[in-house]
Design an enzyme around this catalytic site. Structure first.
Site, PDB file in Angstrom:
ATOM      1  N   ASP A 205      23.900  15.733   9.851  1.00 25.35           N
ATOM      2  CA  ASP A 205      22.966  14.757  10.414  1.00 25.35           C
ATOM      3  C   ASP A 205      21.773  14.486   9.512  1.00 25.35           C
ATOM      4  O   ASP A 205      21.332  13.351   9.362  1.00 25.35           O
ATOM      5  CB  ASP A 205      22.503  15.222  11.800  1.00 25.35           C
ATOM      6  CG  ASP A 205      23.635  15.162  12.813  1.00 25.35           C
ATOM      7  OD1 ASP A 205      24.488  14.266  12.670  1.00 25.35           O
ATOM      8  OD2 ASP A 205      23.675  16.004  13.730  1.00 25.35           O
TER       9      ASP A 205
ATOM     10  N   ASP B  57      13.675  21.565  19.748  1.00 20.02           N
ATOM     11  CA  ASP B  57      13.456  21.268  18.329  1.00 20.02           C
ATOM     12  C   ASP B  57      12.467  20.124  18.130  1.00 20.02           C
ATOM     13  O   ASP B  57      11.503  20.247  17.380  1.00 20.02           O
ATOM     14  CB  ASP B  57      14.777  20.852  17.651  1.00 20.02           C
ATOM     15  CG  ASP B  57      15.716  22.031  17.442  1.00 20.02           C
ATOM     16  OD1 ASP B  57      15.234  23.171  17.359  1.00 20.02           O
ATOM     17  OD2 ASP B  57      16.940  21.795  17.360  1.00 20.02           O
TER      18      ASP B  57
ATOM     19  N   ARG C 288      23.827   8.232  14.205  1.00 20.34           N
ATOM     20  CA  ARG C 288      22.698   8.530  13.309  1.00 20.34           C
ATOM     21  C   ARG C 288      22.158   7.327  12.552  1.00 20.34           C
ATOM     22  O   ARG C 288      20.942   7.140  12.473  1.00 20.34           O
ATOM     23  CB  ARG C 288      23.059   9.658  12.330  1.00 20.34           C
ATOM     24  CG  ARG C 288      23.423  10.986  12.977  1.00 20.34           C
ATOM     25  CD  ARG C 288      22.458  11.399  14.042  1.00 20.34           C
ATOM     26  NE  ARG C 288      22.762  12.720  14.592  1.00 20.34           N
ATOM     27  CZ  ARG C 288      22.266  13.187  15.721  1.00 20.34           C
ATOM     28  NH1 ARG C 288      21.439  12.438  16.440  1.00 20.34           N
ATOM     29  NH2 ARG C 288      22.577  14.390  16.156  1.00 20.34           N
TER      30      ARG C 288
ATOM     31  N   SER D 134      25.202  24.308  21.130  1.00 19.93           N
ATOM     32  CA  SER D 134      24.431  23.174  20.651  1.00 19.93           C
ATOM     33  C   SER D 134      25.237  21.920  20.969  1.00 19.93           C
ATOM     34  O   SER D 134      26.398  21.807  20.585  1.00 19.93           O
ATOM     35  CB  SER D 134      24.200  23.321  19.146  1.00 19.93           C
ATOM     36  OG  SER D 134      23.887  22.068  18.587  1.00 19.93           O
TER      37      SER D 134
HETATM   38  N1  ARG Z   1      30.136  17.846  13.425  1.00 24.53           N
HETATM   39  C1  ARG Z   1      29.820  16.591  14.019  1.00 24.53           C
HETATM   40  C2  ARG Z   1      29.253  15.652  12.986  1.00 24.53           C
HETATM   41  O1  ARG Z   1      28.858  16.087  11.948  1.00 24.53           O
HETATM   42  C3  ARG Z   1      28.919  16.733  15.222  1.00 24.53           C
HETATM   43  C4  ARG Z   1      27.504  17.130  14.910  1.00 24.53           C
HETATM   44  C5  ARG Z   1      26.701  17.350  16.141  1.00 24.53           C
HETATM   45  N2  ARG Z   1      25.307  17.358  15.838  1.00 24.53           N
HETATM   46  C6  ARG Z   1      24.417  18.139  16.434  1.00 24.53           C
HETATM   47  N3  ARG Z   1      23.196  18.057  16.036  1.00 24.53           N
HETATM   48  N4  ARG Z   1      24.741  18.985  17.412  1.00 24.53           N
HETATM   49  O2  ARG Z   1      29.208  14.481  13.191  1.00 24.53           O
END
Ligand code: ARG
Length: 408
Positions: free
Chosen positions: A124, A16, A95, A175
């Protein structure tokens, strides 16, 4: 619109964000790539060379582990932060730090834009965008993957067309996001919430079936709400988390399977591995029961839930979050002591706890006849405590609260 603009991109080295570098370059922008180590492990290849080859103007590789532990994980420990009562929030905590570092790099190179590779479906993107709005409202955020809406095969084709090196290893169906506080795994067969995850999903934890047949004990020492020693040895937080995580994970502790409410309204199925977080939070909560008053414990539970939601929802740099931090920090002054855990086949069992300022008093609690607790005072206390209940019953009768008899 990006022609001639300097853009700092959060770069992981994966497909990505590699595609993002190329895309930004082809828009006529000057892309700067920022790779941050939050404890996800060293990049498997030379990220710097790769980003430069793709077209980055410059690449920064920075170790942010200590800052992540000190400024993000530590408050999460003090506040027992679990979203939905289960998720230790490691991605959500990472983040705002990544956004902060993007902003710092943008200031260094004089960039007007920052960029990230988040899709339009997740949390995110919200965390990156809202954090940037909170700390650097003058910067513009670009999210090429979201705005472009490219599928993975399309990204692969784009990468091939533009000579972007794509990992040759067999593409995993999952992922994954990882930092020192945990690892998340989603997508592929896990999108069926009724599908039990297979062993290939996990990396930090052994299955309970394959964990050792003998329990392993660990002792965690806390100072003012934060873990500082492991089995008596003083360790910086980053190392303590890594060492404890290895031991807990080897004993099958730290697997979490949940259906989660995303900020954008979607329910998603998530698998997490957070061995250190599960052990530390269990021990920390336990020590709090020994060292905090009943009132503080009860009220703190409400604060903790709100704290977890603010973290999850990208509101880290906001006035409410700062105010809650002040409350939480104040509560932690006496949270010093030791908790012994028994790790055994996926279970994290409290085996003992002690604290110099323990509010527990054996003299008061003991059933021995020489207890200092004044039992005679209990009768009078109860007479007044129950007065209003007694009064209600005498006026309305003792059936006033009984359920109505069933009609069937
Ligand atoms: N669901 C979790 C969160 O929102 C994990 C997200 C994982 N992010 C990713 N880009 N794979 O914090």
């Amino acid at each position: 619109m990006l022609e001639g603009k300097k853009v700092v991109l959060a770069y992981s080295g994966g497909l990505d964000t590699s595609v993002c570098v190329k895309w930004l370059e082809r828009q006529g922008a000057e892309p700067y790539a920022l790779y941050l180590d939050l404890g996800q492990g060293e990049p498997s290849e030379d990220v710097k060379t790769k980003a430069l080859e793709i077209g980055a103007t410059d690449v920064f590789v920075r170790d942010a582990k200590a800052e992540f532990a000190r400024e993000y994980v530590a408050p999460a420990i003090k506040s027992n932060a679990l979203y939905g009562g289960k998720y230790p929030l490691f991605t959500a905590l990472g983040r705002p730090l990544i956004a902060k570092k993007l902003v710092e790099a943008a200031r260094e190179v004089g960039a007007t834009h920052i960029a990230h590779g988040s899709t339009g479906k997740g949390n995110d993107q919200v965390r990156f965008d809202v954090t940037t709005a909170s700390i650097a409202p003058d910067l513009t955020v670009v999210a090429p993957v979201r705005d472009w809406n490219m599928s993975r095969p399309e990204e692969m084709a784009y990468a091939e067309e533009h000579g972007i090196p794509v990992p040759t290893t067999k593409e995993s169906p999952y992922s994954v996001d990882e930092n020192l506080w945990g690892r998340s795994i989603e997508a592929g067969p896990l999108e069926d919430p009724d599908h039990e995850p297979t062993e290939d999903v996990f990396d930090l934890t052994t299955s309970p079936e394959n964990a050792p047949d003998e329990p392993q004990y660990v002792e965690i020492g806390f100072q003012e709400g934060l873990p500082t020693t492991l089995d008596g040895e003083e360790l910086p937080l980053v190392e303590l988390i890594a060492e404890l995580g290895a031991v807990a994970g080897a004993n099958g502790v730290g697997r979490i399977d949940m259906v989660e409410d995303r900020l954008v309204g979607i329910k998603s199925r998530e698998i997490y591995e957070s061995p250190a977080a599960i052990a530390i939070l269990a021990a920390h909560r336990e020590l709090e029961t020994l060292t905090l008053t009943r009132d503080v414990l009860r009220f703190k539970t409400t604060v903790e839930q709100r704290y977890a939601e603010l973290t999850y929802e990208g509101l880290w740099f906001t006035p409410l979050k700062s105010a809650l931090d002040a409350f939480i920090t104040e509560t932690q002054e006496t949270v010093t002591g030791t908790v012994r855990l028994k790790l055994y086949k996926g279970n994290c069992i409290i085996a003992g706890r002690s604290a110099p300022n323990a509010l527990y008093s054996k003299d008061l609690a003991t059933y021995d006849p020489n207890s200092t607790f004044d039992e005679a005072a209990a009768a009078g206390f109860i007479a007044l405590w129950g007065l209003s209940a007694r009064q209600w019953a005498s006026v309305n009768g003792d059936t006033a609260h009984s359920p109505a008899p069933s009609q069937h």
